[in-house]
Design a protein around this motif. Structure first.
Motif, PDB file in Angstrom:
ATOM      1  N   VAL A 106       0.806  -1.221   0.000  1.00 35.12           N
ATOM      2  CA  VAL A 106       0.000   0.000   0.000  1.00 35.12           C
ATOM      3  C   VAL A 106       0.840   1.273   0.000  1.00 35.12           C
ATOM      4  CG1 VAL A 106      -1.981  -1.127   1.063  1.00 35.12           C
ATOM      5  CG2 VAL A 106      -0.223  -0.100   2.524  1.00 35.12           C
ATOM      6  N   ARG A 155      -2.884  -4.621   8.825  1.00 35.36           N
ATOM      7  CA  ARG A 155      -1.961  -3.735   8.132  1.00 35.36           C
ATOM      8  C   ARG A 155      -0.585  -3.689   8.797  1.00 35.36           C
ATOM      9  NH1 ARG A 155      -3.866  -0.336   4.377  1.00 35.36           N
ATOM     10  NH2 ARG A 155      -6.054  -0.680   3.848  1.00 35.36           N
ATOM     11  N   CYS A 452      -4.366   3.959   2.121  1.00 36.85           N
ATOM     12  CA  CYS A 452      -4.721   3.701   0.717  1.00 36.85           C
ATOM     13  C   CYS A 452      -4.276   4.880  -0.137  1.00 36.85           C
ATOM     14  CB  CYS A 452      -6.228   3.486   0.582  1.00 36.85           C
ATOM     15  SG  CYS A 452      -6.777   3.268  -1.130  1.00 36.85           S
TER      16      CYS A 452
END
Length: 585
Positions: A106, A155, A452
């Motif tokens: 990401v 994440r 993102c």
């Protein structure tokens, strides 16, 4: 021998019964035979002609199709091992291919990987939640996010942990395979499946059976684009079925129809609300025992004919536009060993109104003496210690199971009535509320630019600021959904919310700041409709007072028992703007 308290030990103690029940459920639903025997449908392979790819000229196919043609992403385990050993993130085309394994690099938002874990049917066992907590704490950023498909993302994972993460998932019966890119995403069903007294069928076995089918069907990876499927059991709680490419919606058929009386699924096709479209009832009626085979046949027609040149036109809805629904269904029929059945909705029982917040709060189950407790998870984020604590609560007060929702909340099912008060107290001790009485419990937010690269705004952080501001100033007697999405892809589905916020950079002199376009009056189920644009380019700092003014106006001027959606639709946009003090679009 397993160490006490290890994932393996917990799995062996609790999960055996869970897996036994899973297999029994598949058999009872008639789903297991379908998962094993796909009706003789052949695996779909690219044409042998080296100048084409699935029939499309090579010089016309998209970059992503070129990447899949150069190397099948399923054939890159050695590369995953190499990246783990060298602690290097993927580069170039491998960034896309990694997504087939549920691994998302990401950067530049975060110089790390995110793993998206599949949770078919949105039901997760305590040992599985505990394992995810361990992955988040030891290998990630210390938290997990419940997504708008009712699964979990973790994440801030460094490349060196890739194989360890995937191994730990496998050990507890979880996988991230096919969770991203051009694949069928997490398969959803109601968070109250199997416990909702109003439902017609428990759809969890079908969701699990379809995932099992997909995991064992190599030809169903690498679709023209991503694909969403949901199973709605027809109960009092929905799951945004009409936003899916395929929505199976349970219905009761009485006597006098062309089929035997009983419970069937009506099939809805082509939902894609990011493109302002809801799924349409295509007229098909499918027995539960046929649902897996029908889903697989639809997918294979999509593989055969979906657009591989233009990513913007590569969703099922556009294929339906190009072929026409009747021709599309003819092609589906060709891949099935039984005749498809069609039935007018007039022959089906009318569904009762769906309670869009009915998963939250305390509700009696269909099982006497048991209740579900819906837990409001602000923007779906759960710290690792909270994940572990929720797993313990599920074992102490329930049946070692939690339900994840497409609204980013969590349900604790199967709580004995005598233990409800203790369970609620334990939930609140974790920092969570029970019920939908506040804005905070009904806010949905995508990842945002903190994780993102596509997002223009910090949706999760700003959602929390916004909900705190409104909760401090407003006392609502009915719940209102606010959805914040950071880009037009609309992962948070802003266009079907009571209040939808689409993030963007707002010009401010010679610079820009984070802000939103505002949409009002969207809805699903009996409220189905797209939100209307109310205001544009509102800097985030101006948004909380604007929405406060709007909601105060709603409270002061609504009719008796009028919902916000009804209020917003009763007024024209100029009247609503005047109410909130918005002078221009």
């Amino acid at each position: 021998m397993n160490a006490p308290g290890s994932v393996e030990a917990a799995f062996s103690q609790v999960q055996k019964e869970y897996l036994q029940g899973f297999a029994a459920g598949l058999s009872a639903a008639g789903a297991l035979p379908a998962a094993i025997h796909p009706g003789g449908a052949p695996a779909v392979e690219p044409a042998a002609d080296p100048t084409t790819w699935f029939g499309w000229p090579l010089d016309e196919i998209s970059r992503e199709e070129q990447l899949k043609r150069e190397q099948n992403p399923l054939d890159m385990w050695d590369q995953l091992l190499t990246h783990a050993r060298s602690n290097k993130p993927p580069q170039g085309g491998d960034v896309f291919r990694f997504k087939f394994h549920g691994l998302f690099y990401v950067a530049p938002a975060q110089d790390s990987l995110m793993v998206r874990v599949r949770v078919p049917g949105n039901s997760i066992a305590s040992p599985q939640m505990r394992a995810l907590a361990g992955i988040a704490r030891e290998l990630g950023g210390g938290y997990g996010d419940v997504t708008t498909r009712g699964n979990i993302q973790i994440r801030e994972i460094q490349p060196r942990h890739i194989t360890e993460v995937l191994t730990r998932l496998s050990e507890v019966g979880l996988t991230s395979r096919g969770a991203g890119a051009d694949n069928v995403r997490n398969i959803t069903c109601s968070p109250l499946s199997g416990i909702d007294a109003a439902e017609l069928i428990d759809t969890r076995p079908l969701a699990r059976a379809l995932q099992l089918y997909l995991l064992n069907s190599r030809d169903l990876y690498g679709l023209p684009r991503k694909f969403n499927i949901s199973f709605d059991g027809g109960g009092r709680v929905g799951l945004a079925t009409e936003t899916n490419d395929i929505g199976f919606v349970a219905t009761q058929v009485g006597s006098g129809a062309m089929v035997a009386p009983g419970v069937y699924f009506r099939v809805f096709l082509g939902g894609i609300t990011g493109h302002q479209r809801f799924a349409d009832d295509c007229g098909l009626i499918v027995a539960p025992s046929e649902a897996i085979e029908v889903a697989a046949a639809i997918l294979r027609v999509f593989v055969d004919h979906g657009d591989r040149t233009d990513r913007k036109k590569a969703r099922l809805s556009y294929l339906l536009d190009r072929l026409g629904t009747p021709r599309f269904l003819e092609l589906v029929q060709q891949k099935l060993p039984f005749e498809l059945k069609y039935l007018s909705a007039d022959h089906c029982a009318v569904r009762s109104a769906v309670d869009k917040h009915g998963h939250l709060g305390i509700h009696a189950q269909s099982q006497p003496g048991l209740a579900s407790i819906g837990i409001a998870i602000p923007v779906g984020r759960v710290r690792a210690e909270q994940m572990e604590a929720l797993a313990r609560l599920a074992e102490e007060f329930g049946t070692a199971e939690l339900r994840l929702t497409v609204w980013q909340n969590i349900v604790l099912p199967n709580v004995p009535e005598a233990r409800i008060a203790d369970a609620v107290a334990a939930i609140k001790k974790l920092g969570f509320e029970v019920g939908a009485s506040s804005i905070t419990g009904c806010v949905v937010a995508c990842t945002g630019n903190a994780g993102c690269r596509l997002s223009a705004t910090d949706t999760k952080g700003q959602a929390l600021q916004l909900s705190r501001y409104l909760d401090e100033r407003l006392k609502l007697d009915s719940a209102i959904n606010i959805h914040l999405t950071g880009c037009p892809n609309s992962c948070a589905q802003h266009c079907v919310a009571d209040i939808g916020l689409l993030g963007m950079q707002v010009p401010q002199g010679d610079r820009s700041v984070e802000g939103y376009h505002v949409f009002l009056g969207g809805g699903l189920q009996q409220e189905q409709g797209l939100g209307r644009e109310f205001a544009r380019n509102i800097p985030f700092e101006a948004l909380p007072p604007l929405l406060e003014c709007l909601l105060l106006g709603y409270q002061a001027r609504r009719q008796p028992n009028e919902t916000f959606v009804e209020f917003a639709r009763r007024h024209d946009i100029d009247s609503l703007r005047a109410l909130a003090g918005v002078s221009t679009p």
